[in-house]
Design a protein around this motif. Sequence first.
Motif, mmCIF file in Angstrom:
data_model
loop_
_atom_site.group_PDB
_atom_site.id
_atom_site.type_symbol
_atom_site.label_atom_id
_atom_site.label_comp_id
_atom_site.label_asym_id
_atom_site.label_seq_id
_atom_site.Cartn_x
_atom_site.Cartn_y
_atom_site.Cartn_z
ATOM 1 N N GLU A 157 0.809 -1.217 0.000
ATOM 2 C CA GLU A 157 0.000 0.000 0.000
ATOM 3 C C GLU A 157 0.845 1.271 0.000
ATOM 4 O O GLU A 157 0.327 2.368 -0.153
ATOM 5 N N ASN B 81 4.584 6.482 2.851
ATOM 6 C CA ASN B 81 5.614 5.921 3.732
ATOM 7 C C ASN B 81 6.244 7.030 4.567
ATOM 8 O O ASN B 81 7.200 7.675 4.165
ATOM 9 N N SER B 82 5.688 7.235 5.727
ATOM 10 C CA SER B 82 6.255 8.263 6.609
ATOM 11 C C SER B 82 7.283 7.647 7.548
ATOM 12 O O SER B 82 8.130 8.338 8.112
ATOM 13 N N ASN B 83 7.214 6.335 7.733
ATOM 14 C CA ASN B 83 8.079 5.702 8.737
ATOM 15 C C ASN B 83 9.561 5.826 8.406
ATOM 16 O O ASN B 83 10.381 6.022 9.301
ATOM 17 N N GLY C 235 4.059 -1.448 11.841
ATOM 18 C CA GLY C 235 3.976 -0.439 10.790
ATOM 19 C C GLY C 235 3.266 0.842 11.164
ATOM 20 O O GLY C 235 3.481 1.894 10.555
ATOM 21 N N ASN C 236 2.420 0.745 12.150
ATOM 22 C CA ASN C 236 1.711 1.921 12.594
ATOM 23 C C ASN C 236 2.679 3.013 13.007
ATOM 24 O O ASN C 236 3.497 2.795 13.886
HETATM 25 P P1 AMP Z 1 1.043 -3.441 9.287
HETATM 26 O O1 AMP Z 1 2.053 -3.529 10.383
HETATM 27 O O2 AMP Z 1 1.564 -3.837 7.974
HETATM 28 O O3 AMP Z 1 -0.218 -4.156 9.663
HETATM 29 O O4 AMP Z 1 0.663 -1.893 9.164
HETATM 30 C C1 AMP Z 1 -0.051 -1.226 10.182
HETATM 31 C C2 AMP Z 1 -0.496 0.145 9.711
HETATM 32 O O5 AMP Z 1 0.617 0.976 9.506
HETATM 33 C C3 AMP Z 1 -1.243 0.138 8.393
HETATM 34 O O6 AMP Z 1 -2.274 1.101 8.462
HETATM 35 C C4 AMP Z 1 -0.192 0.568 7.402
HETATM 36 O O7 AMP Z 1 -0.738 1.172 6.271
HETATM 37 C C5 AMP Z 1 0.614 1.538 8.212
HETATM 38 N N1 AMP Z 1 1.973 1.592 7.692
HETATM 39 C C6 AMP Z 1 2.727 0.529 7.401
HETATM 40 N N2 AMP Z 1 3.943 0.917 6.971
HETATM 41 C C7 AMP Z 1 3.950 2.267 6.994
HETATM 42 C C8 AMP Z 1 4.899 3.239 6.645
HETATM 43 N N3 AMP Z 1 6.119 2.890 6.208
HETATM 44 N N4 AMP Z 1 4.590 4.531 6.800
HETATM 45 C C9 AMP Z 1 3.373 4.884 7.272
HETATM 46 N N5 AMP Z 1 2.416 3.998 7.608
HETATM 47 C C10 AMP Z 1 2.686 2.703 7.466
#
Ligand code: AMP
Length: 404
Positions: free
Chosen positions: A181, A196-198, A292-293
């Motif tokens: 995504e 991708n803000s992380n 990812g949050n």
């Molecule tokens: P996940 O750990 O893949 O289940 O992701 C948890 C949430 O974090 C989801 O809403 C993702 O879209 C969001 N997310 C995952 N990676 C990133 C990222 N690199 N930057 C910002 N949001 C993210």
Amino acid sequence: MPTFEEARSSILQQVAPLGIERISLLDAGGRIIAENVTAPWDMPRWNNSAMDGFAIRFSDWQNSPRLKVEGYIPAGGTAEKTVAPGTAVRIMTGAPIPPGADAVVPIEQTEENGGEILINGQVRIHDHIRFAAEDVKTGERIIPAGTLLRPAEIGMLASFSKIFIPVYRRARVAILSTGDELIEPGETAGAGQIINSNSLALAAALSEIGAEPVFLGIARDNREAHREKLSEGLKADALITSAGVSAGDRDLVRETLDELGVESVFWKVDIKPGRPTAFARHGNTPVFSLPGNPVSTMITFEELVRPALLRMMGHQRVIKPTVRAVLTEPVSKKPGRLHFLRVQIKVDEGLYLANPSGDQNTGILKTMVRAGGLALLPAEREHFEAGDLVEVHLLGGGLEMLDK
Ligand code: AMP
Ligand code: MG
């Protein structure tokens, strides 16, 4: 599942300082020195004057407050000639005390007239003389190995001409975001896409502690992409991934790390937020798989990754001390798990106040932006009243947020 403290100490046990490099003192601020440094000479190197004034013989003044002015020693001058009885030598701050003199009278304490001074008030022997070695003696340890080099330490090293010094290496830390995504900041988001803000938030967190970010971009949710990016990341001193570690179908980080021979240490931690945080190692390379949050990514970096990277970069104090703060409103949580509560920090007559920064849902980034600290709410407690004391980790720059 390890508790927070268990997870943190297990991580810290598995990391060690990286190598040592010699660098110029010019670049050494904020680094950790890797050797004990001893003084190659005395400081000050000679007895010198602490004031602009007159170097005199104390016993002369006992006889008479009137002395003849003879000679002048500027800063940077030398003092070979012995002070003749009944005379005073004009002397500047830092200039060497001439032989025979055993006190300096500040200029403010004198009246000068026709080549003579009249000394007002009392003089004590050794007044305003800085004695050789009174600060540091030859051979004395001035900076122990493991010290963080602040301006004071840099100044001390500079004063002994230690212009190249051994310091611990900075960690090069690979950052990998995962997820189909994701798009990069600046790209146009289509339906269902998330920016991708992380990666940039992690890079800033790394810079804050003097580590060097290495961007690996985004690994898409397929094995090939994960294998390629993760193996690239394992070449760095440490690897941080975000997302893809929960139980979702396409959460491939754990599987791919296994395939690459990375040894898992734990896959979950009993904390909120940040439960799906994993730690593994590949030789000496630690691998942190963060949720990812964005809020969870930042909090788990702060609480679990930061101490490890500091240790790798030679720091001795790697766990932030907590400060005790007064909670400003009641808070409730479920028992069993340690919570990190985002709090605004205020200082009221020197006392820290912790004010919950708003919605604590992990999806709410705004309350992280508002937070100056994270309150550590112990696992077993459920209710906290306004006025209760809580332990807080101030965030980097957290005190800048005082008025916000
Ligand atoms: P996940 O750990 O893949 O289940 O992701 C948890 C949430 O974090 C989801 O809403 C993702 O879209 C969001 N997310 C995952 N990676 C990133 C990222 N690199 N930057 C910002 N949001 C993210
Ligand atoms: Mg995902």
